[in-house]
Design a protein around this motif. Sequence first.
Motif, PDB file in Angstrom:
ATOM      1  N   PHE A   1      46.267  46.445  21.894  1.00  0.00           N
ATOM      2  CA  PHE A   1      46.184  45.888  20.545  1.00  0.00           C
ATOM      3  C   PHE A   1      46.467  46.925  19.447  1.00  0.00           C
ATOM      4  O   PHE A   1      46.571  46.575  18.274  1.00  0.00           O
ATOM      5  N   ARG A   2      46.576  48.175  19.837  1.00  0.00           N
ATOM      6  CA  ARG A   2      46.763  49.227  18.822  1.00  0.00           C
ATOM      7  C   ARG A   2      48.072  49.034  18.061  1.00  0.00           C
ATOM      8  O   ARG A   2      48.096  49.071  16.830  1.00  0.00           O
ATOM      9  N   GLU A   3      49.149  48.831  18.811  1.00  0.00           N
ATOM     10  CA  GLU A   3      50.448  48.660  18.155  1.00  0.00           C
ATOM     11  C   GLU A   3      50.476  47.404  17.308  1.00  0.00           C
ATOM     12  O   GLU A   3      51.017  47.382  16.191  1.00  0.00           O
ATOM     13  N   MET A   4      49.855  46.360  17.778  1.00  0.00           N
ATOM     14  CA  MET A   4      49.840  45.100  17.053  1.00  0.00           C
ATOM     15  C   MET A   4      49.069  45.232  15.735  1.00  0.00           C
ATOM     16  O   MET A   4      49.532  44.791  14.672  1.00  0.00           O
ATOM     17  N   LEU A   5      47.891  45.882  15.771  1.00  0.00           N
ATOM     18  CA  LEU A   5      47.102  46.052  14.559  1.00  0.00           C
ATOM     19  C   LEU A   5      47.791  46.972  13.566  1.00  0.00           C
ATOM     20  O   LEU A   5      47.732  46.752  12.348  1.00  0.00           O
ATOM     21  N   ASP A   6      48.457  48.022  14.048  1.00  0.00           N
ATOM     22  CA  ASP A   6      49.210  48.896  13.154  1.00  0.00           C
ATOM     23  C   ASP A   6      50.293  48.122  12.413  1.00  0.00           C
ATOM     24  O   ASP A   6      50.484  48.276  11.198  1.00  0.00           O
ATOM     25  N   TYR A   7      51.006  47.273  13.129  1.00  0.00           N
ATOM     26  CA  TYR A   7      52.071  46.479  12.515  1.00  0.00           C
ATOM     27  C   TYR A   7      51.497  45.498  11.485  1.00  0.00           C
ATOM     28  O   TYR A   7      52.041  45.352  10.376  1.00  0.00           O
ATOM     29  N   VAL A   8      50.376  44.850  11.853  1.00  0.00           N
ATOM     30  CA  VAL A   8      49.780  43.859  10.951  1.00  0.00           C
ATOM     31  C   VAL A   8      49.277  44.534   9.671  1.00  0.00           C
ATOM     32  O   VAL A   8      49.502  44.042   8.549  1.00  0.00           O
ATOM     33  N   LEU A   9      48.597  45.672   9.806  1.00  0.00           N
ATOM     34  CA  LEU A   9      48.065  46.362   8.627  1.00  0.00           C
ATOM     35  C   LEU A   9      49.178  46.863   7.718  1.00  0.00           C
ATOM     36  O   LEU A   9      49.092  46.766   6.487  1.00  0.00           O
ATOM     37  N   HIS A  10      50.231  47.412   8.305  1.00  0.00           N
ATOM     38  CA  HIS A  10      51.390  47.858   7.511  1.00  0.00           C
ATOM     39  C   HIS A  10      52.044  46.670   6.811  1.00  0.00           C
ATOM     40  O   HIS A  10      52.466  46.771   5.646  1.00  0.00           O
ATOM     41  N   ARG A  11      52.120  45.556   7.523  1.00  0.00           N
ATOM     42  CA  ARG A  11      52.733  44.358   6.948  1.00  0.00           C
ATOM     43  C   ARG A  11      51.900  43.830   5.766  1.00  0.00           C
ATOM     44  O   ARG A  11      52.452  43.420   4.734  1.00  0.00           O
ATOM     45  N   ILE A  12      50.579  43.849   5.907  1.00  0.00           N
ATOM     46  CA  ILE A  12      49.700  43.399   4.819  1.00  0.00           C
ATOM     47  C   ILE A  12      49.854  44.293   3.596  1.00  0.00           C
ATOM     48  O   ILE A  12      49.909  43.823   2.456  1.00  0.00           O
ATOM     49  N   ASP A  13      49.965  45.593   3.846  1.00  0.00           N
ATOM     50  CA  ASP A  13      50.102  46.531   2.732  1.00  0.00           C
ATOM     51  C   ASP A  13      51.465  46.405   2.048  1.00  0.00           C
ATOM     52  O   ASP A  13      51.556  46.430   0.812  1.00  0.00           O
ATOM     53  N   GLU A  14      52.537  46.260   2.824  1.00  0.00           N
ATOM     54  CA  GLU A  14      53.880  46.186   2.257  1.00  0.00           C
ATOM     55  C   GLU A  14      54.132  44.873   1.526  1.00  0.00           C
ATOM     56  O   GLU A  14      54.860  44.833   0.535  1.00  0.00           O
ATOM     57  N   SER A  15      53.541  43.788   1.988  1.00  0.00           N
ATOM     58  CA  SER A  15      53.774  42.486   1.360  1.00  0.00           C
ATOM     59  C   SER A  15      52.947  42.270   0.093  1.00  0.00           C
ATOM     60  O   SER A  15      53.186  41.305  -0.637  1.00  0.00           O
ATOM     61  N   GLY A  16      51.974  43.127  -0.162  1.00  0.00           N
ATOM     62  CA  GLY A  16      51.163  43.002  -1.367  1.00  0.00           C
ATOM     63  C   GLY A  16      49.918  42.162  -1.196  1.00  0.00           C
ATOM     64  O   GLY A  16      49.215  41.888  -2.184  1.00  0.00           O
ATOM     65  N   LEU A  17      49.611  41.718   0.014  1.00  0.00           N
ATOM     66  CA  LEU A  17      48.417  40.907   0.226  1.00  0.00           C
ATOM     67  C   LEU A  17      47.135  41.690  -0.052  1.00  0.00           C
ATOM     68  O   LEU A  17      46.172  41.155  -0.621  1.00  0.00           O
ATOM     69  N   MET A  18      47.134  42.963   0.343  1.00  0.00           N
ATOM     70  CA  MET A  18      45.949  43.786   0.104  1.00  0.00           C
ATOM     71  C   MET A  18      45.723  43.985  -1.396  1.00  0.00           C
ATOM     72  O   MET A  18      44.582  43.901  -1.880  1.00  0.00           O
ATOM     73  N   TYR A  19      46.813  44.213  -2.145  1.00  0.00           N
ATOM     74  CA  TYR A  19      46.701  44.389  -3.592  1.00  0.00           C
ATOM     75  C   TYR A  19      46.234  43.089  -4.257  1.00  0.00           C
ATOM     76  O   TYR A  19      45.425  43.111  -5.193  1.00  0.00           O
ATOM     77  N   ARG A  20      46.716  41.952  -3.733  1.00  0.00           N
ATOM     78  CA  ARG A  20      46.308  40.663  -4.305  1.00  0.00           C
ATOM     79  C   ARG A  20      44.825  40.406  -4.080  1.00  0.00           C
ATOM     80  O   ARG A  20      44.117  39.948  -4.995  1.00  0.00           O
ATOM     81  N   GLN A  21      44.333  40.702  -2.882  1.00  0.00           N
ATOM     82  CA  GLN A  21      42.915  40.499  -2.599  1.00  0.00           C
ATOM     83  C   GLN A  21      42.040  41.440  -3.443  1.00  0.00           C
ATOM     84  O   GLN A  21      40.988  41.051  -3.943  1.00  0.00           O
ATOM     85  N   LEU A  22      42.533  42.654  -3.595  1.00  0.00           N
ATOM     86  CA  LEU A  22      41.798  43.611  -4.417  1.00  0.00           C
ATOM     87  C   LEU A  22      41.736  43.154  -5.867  1.00  0.00           C
ATOM     88  O   LEU A  22      40.699  43.232  -6.517  1.00  0.00           O
ATOM     89  N   LYS A  23      42.868  42.652  -6.361  1.00  0.00           N
ATOM     90  CA  LYS A  23      42.929  42.184  -7.745  1.00  0.00           C
ATOM     91  C   LYS A  23      42.073  40.940  -7.939  1.00  0.00           C
ATOM     92  O   LYS A  23      41.495  40.726  -9.012  1.00  0.00           O
TER      93      LYS A  23
END
Length: 271
Positions: free
Chosen positions: A171-193
């Motif tokens: 699951f390590r590779e999968m979680l790395d991809y998902v976290l990078h994808r969340i950060d690049e797409s702006g979802l993390m910034y949207r939740q923070l905002k």
Amino acid sequence: MESYCSFTLGALCQQGCAFSPNGISSRISFIFIFIFTVLLYQYYSASIVSILIMTPARFIKTLRDLAYSTLILGCEDVLYNRDYINKLVNDTVVNRLSKKSPYGTDASFYVEPEVGLPKVAAGGYAYHVELATAYPIISKTFDEDAICSLDEIQLFQLQQMHQPLQKGSEFREMLDYVLHRIDESGLMYRQLKHWHAKKPECIRSRPATSSVSIEEFYPALSMLLLGILFSVFVFIVEHIMHVHQMKQQEQMMIQDLRIDKKHGLITRVRH
């Protein structure tokens, strides 16, 4: 030489002088003295104006600056703040910060945000609080000048977060991809905002005005005081010399009268 000195002093004080130079070299020197005094006066006026319109310097930038300042410190009463400060009791800076309370007790150091933030607005007080808790209170209770004069210092050092996984997990590779994808797409910034309160902005409706304090004006007052003291000193010296000369003249007149009487001559002095 006395005329030249008085002329230079008059030029520096923006005053004239009855003395008029005759030589070409003297006139050229006096012209440049007047130009120099005009530039000196302009630079002095410009320095005062620049100090008034300049943004005040921030002298407290680190925790050490805060610890050794005159500000009283408070902290939000939450469990992880107490645990963090108790574990770093050997740290000189943190230990000094924890003792910067008005009464030196935990009851005055750990206070609620509704109590600590109004003290910050009043001045002379620093308060450690979660930003998500502080920003809404600041937006509602602080005025424009208080918001613009706020400054933030990070108390807790930012640490890297890690995802706990079993060694060799697929699951390590999968979680790395998902976290990078969340950060690049702006979802993390949207939740923070969405969940995090917005920082109050400093929007001045009118330019900040400041008055001339004694710190900017004391050189002129010092020069004026020195001039008054020097003039009083010169006046006393001249008065003493004048009295001494009058006494000498009286003694000389008495001696002359005695000599005239000795020779049988009586004279009348006309004033």
